[in-house]
Scaffold this active site. Structure first.
Site, short mmCIF file in Angstrom:
data_model
loop_
_atom_site.label_atom_id
_atom_site.label_comp_id
_atom_site.label_asym_id
_atom_site.label_seq_id
_atom_site.Cartn_x
_atom_site.Cartn_y
_atom_site.Cartn_z
CG HIS A 1 -2.16 -0.69 1.17
ND1 HIS A 1 -2.80 -1.18 2.29
CD2 HIS A 1 -2.94 -1.02 0.12
CE1 HIS A 1 -3.92 -1.78 1.93
NE2 HIS A 1 -4.03 -1.70 0.62
CB CYS B 1 -2.85 0.56 8.78
SG CYS B 1 -1.74 0.23 7.40
#
Length: 274
Positions: free
Chosen positions: A167, A263
């Protein structure tokens, strides 16, 4: 002189968090999570935000969705508009409607269910000039076009090439979203994307391989305070030299699933005044 801007974040408690499957190189179901320690670390992060003057909203966790604690992946909010997520892996697919239900229940009216795979703030980073967008492992390049049309902001596509940094938010962090200041790990990107980043952000803070592996880029900044894993020690002094205040936290239990500070944190960016 740098100043902190009060933020509003969405977080999801780790009531069901565990490493039950492996969808990135960090995840190993044979290395169990300590649930009590994970909750302690998550609560510490939540309380740090509040102590810094930020608002933290809570998304109720759903049984059977162990990665829902990683709230950043559930939607992207820019100017009060909400672009939902469409997950690449079926294990996380049911997180998307749970997030959109929260937004609709809390008065958001401009909410879009995406057509293309995007993992929200996992692969979208917002600066004053651009929406930086990761691709290569999770989010589809088609999602970049969709985001540009929906948010009416220019999108810069960046190719991720190292599977450990699956990511964008594991390889790049926005330090000051009013001044286009970022930090990133060059080794996570393709040569062309490294050249684009160098052109757009010539003064960026470059992280070492060691600090990237310690999830040092999975950080959250309010323009002054940079909350990041305490293990990323090589970033602390460079941040201070630039006028930032590094705030080290311990989220080691979440590193077992490939995530850390960012996150666990979705930013709820409001509509412009007026």
């Amino acid at each position: 002189m740098r100043t902190a801007t009060p933020r509003r974040y969405l977080m999801c408690p780790p009531a069901h968090f565990r490493v039950a499957y492996s969808i990135n190189p960090w995840m190993d179901p044979d290395k169990p999570v300590d649930p009590a320690l994970a909750l302690f670390q998550w609560e510490d992060l939540r309380d740090r935000y509040r102590s810094l003057g930020h608002t933290v909203e809570i998304l109720d966790p759903v049984a059977g969705l162990p990665d829902m604690v990683f709230a950043a992946n559930g939607a992207t909010v820019v100017d009060g508009r909400v672009l939902g997520a469409r997950f690449a892996n079926p294990e996380r697919a049911d997180e998307a409607p749970a997030h959109l239900a929260w937004f609709r229940a809390h008065g958001y009216t401009d909410v879009r269910e995406p057509e293309h795979v995007n993992e929200a703030e996992g692969d979208f980073a917002v600066t004053s000039s651009w929406l930086l967008a990761g691709q290569g492992f999770r989010s589809s390049p088609l999602a970049h076009d969709e985001a540009q049309e929906f948010f009416a902001r220019p999108v810069i596509s960046l190719e991720l090439t190292d599977p450990r940094y699956y990511h964008l938010d594991t390889a790049l962090a926005v330090l000051d979203d009013t001044a286009d200041e970022i930090m990133y790990y060059p080794g996570a990107f393709s040569p062309g994307s490294r050249a684009v980043l160098a052109r757009l952000f010539p003064g960026a803070l470059l992280a070492t391989a060691e600090d990237a592996a310690a999830f040092g880029l999975n950080a959250v900044s309010d323009g002054l305070n940079v909350v990041l894993p305490r293990e990323a020690t090589g970033l602390h002094e460079p941040l201070r030299e630039r006028g930032y205040v590094p705030v080290g936290v311990d989220l080691a239990e979440f590193h077992k699933a490939g995530g850390s500070v960012k996150c666990c944190t979705m930013e709820l960016r409001p509509a412009p005044a007026g």
